[in-house]
Design a protein around this motif. Structure first.
Motif, PDB file in Angstrom:
ATOM      1  N   ASP A   1      36.456  67.068  52.095  1.00  0.00           N
ATOM      2  CA  ASP A   1      36.583  65.634  52.293  1.00  0.00           C
ATOM      3  C   ASP A   1      35.626  65.204  53.382  1.00  0.00           C
ATOM      4  O   ASP A   1      35.569  65.839  54.442  1.00  0.00           O
ATOM      5  CB  ASP A   1      38.022  65.268  52.679  1.00  0.00           C
ATOM      6  CG  ASP A   1      38.298  63.799  52.465  1.00  0.00           C
ATOM      7  OD1 ASP A   1      38.998  63.476  51.478  1.00  0.00           O
ATOM      8  OD2 ASP A   1      37.802  62.984  53.255  1.00  0.00           O
ATOM      9  N   PRO A   2      34.885  64.120  53.148  1.00  0.00           N
ATOM     10  CA  PRO A   2      33.942  63.667  54.177  1.00  0.00           C
ATOM     11  C   PRO A   2      34.615  62.975  55.353  1.00  0.00           C
ATOM     12  O   PRO A   2      33.986  62.785  56.397  1.00  0.00           O
ATOM     13  CB  PRO A   2      33.043  62.688  53.418  1.00  0.00           C
ATOM     14  CG  PRO A   2      33.896  62.193  52.308  1.00  0.00           C
ATOM     15  CD  PRO A   2      34.776  63.336  51.918  1.00  0.00           C
ATOM     16  N   ALA A   3      35.883  62.604  55.187  1.00  0.00           N
ATOM     17  CA  ALA A   3      36.537  61.833  56.235  1.00  0.00           C
ATOM     18  C   ALA A   3      37.741  62.542  56.850  1.00  0.00           C
ATOM     19  O   ALA A   3      38.441  61.961  57.666  1.00  0.00           O
ATOM     20  CB  ALA A   3      36.979  60.471  55.695  1.00  0.00           C
ATOM     21  N   ALA A   4      37.960  63.786  56.444  1.00  0.00           N
ATOM     22  CA  ALA A   4      39.126  64.492  56.967  1.00  0.00           C
ATOM     23  C   ALA A   4      38.982  64.710  58.464  1.00  0.00           C
ATOM     24  O   ALA A   4      37.933  65.119  58.948  1.00  0.00           O
ATOM     25  CB  ALA A   4      39.284  65.829  56.253  1.00  0.00           C
ATOM     26  N   LEU A   5      40.054  64.466  59.178  1.00  0.00           N
ATOM     27  CA  LEU A   5      40.037  64.685  60.614  1.00  0.00           C
ATOM     28  C   LEU A   5      40.245  66.161  60.904  1.00  0.00           C
ATOM     29  O   LEU A   5      41.090  66.810  60.299  1.00  0.00           O
ATOM     30  CB  LEU A   5      41.156  63.872  61.277  1.00  0.00           C
ATOM     31  CG  LEU A   5      41.079  62.356  61.106  1.00  0.00           C
ATOM     32  CD1 LEU A   5      42.293  61.703  61.732  1.00  0.00           C
ATOM     33  CD2 LEU A   5      39.794  61.815  61.719  1.00  0.00           C
TER      34      LEU A   5
END
Length: 129
Positions: free
Chosen positions: A102-106
């Motif tokens: 995922d490009p936005a996973a924290l």
């Protein structure tokens, strides 16, 4: 869209090693979180290891406690591939292993399956005793 393809699963004896690969294609990014999860029959999918990077620099690595010291996650940006080197395998490592991205996973939440939009089809790892 990002497509993930895993490979490297096999049958191996306890104490042996395997290297899993996860190759991404499509809308990949130089800022990404990728992780390996596994699921044994009758059990929930669980986090194994994850790696977070941005602008080509690895920011964060994480490992589930039972694999620390035995498994190593790494990445090859040129190949858009993440690897999971698994050494000293145990029968309890037997599971279907999935790659997630995922490009936005924290990085603080990388252990959560809900954090990932993209999943591969998985590869079977079987460790015999």
């Amino acid at each position: 869209q990002v497509q993930l393809v895993e490979s490297g699963g096999a049958l191996v004896q306890a104490g042996g090693s395997l290297r899993l690969s996860c190759t991404a294609s499509g809308r990949t990014s130089n800022s990404f979180t990728m992780a390996w999860f596994r699921q044994a029959p009758g059990k929930e999918r669980e986090f194994v290891s994850g790696i977070n990077w941005s602008a080509g620099t690895t920011n964060y690595l994480d490992y589930e406690d039972s694999v620390k010291g035995r498994f190593t996650i790494s990445r090859d940006n040129a190949k858009d591939t993440v690897y999971l080197q698994m050494n000293f395998l145990k029968p309890e490592d037997t599971a279907f292993y999935y790659c997630a991205a995922d490009p936005a996973a924290l990085y603080s939440a990388m252990r959560r399956t809900s954090e990932y939009e993209y999943w591969g089809q998985g590869t079977q790892v079987t460790v015999s005793s």
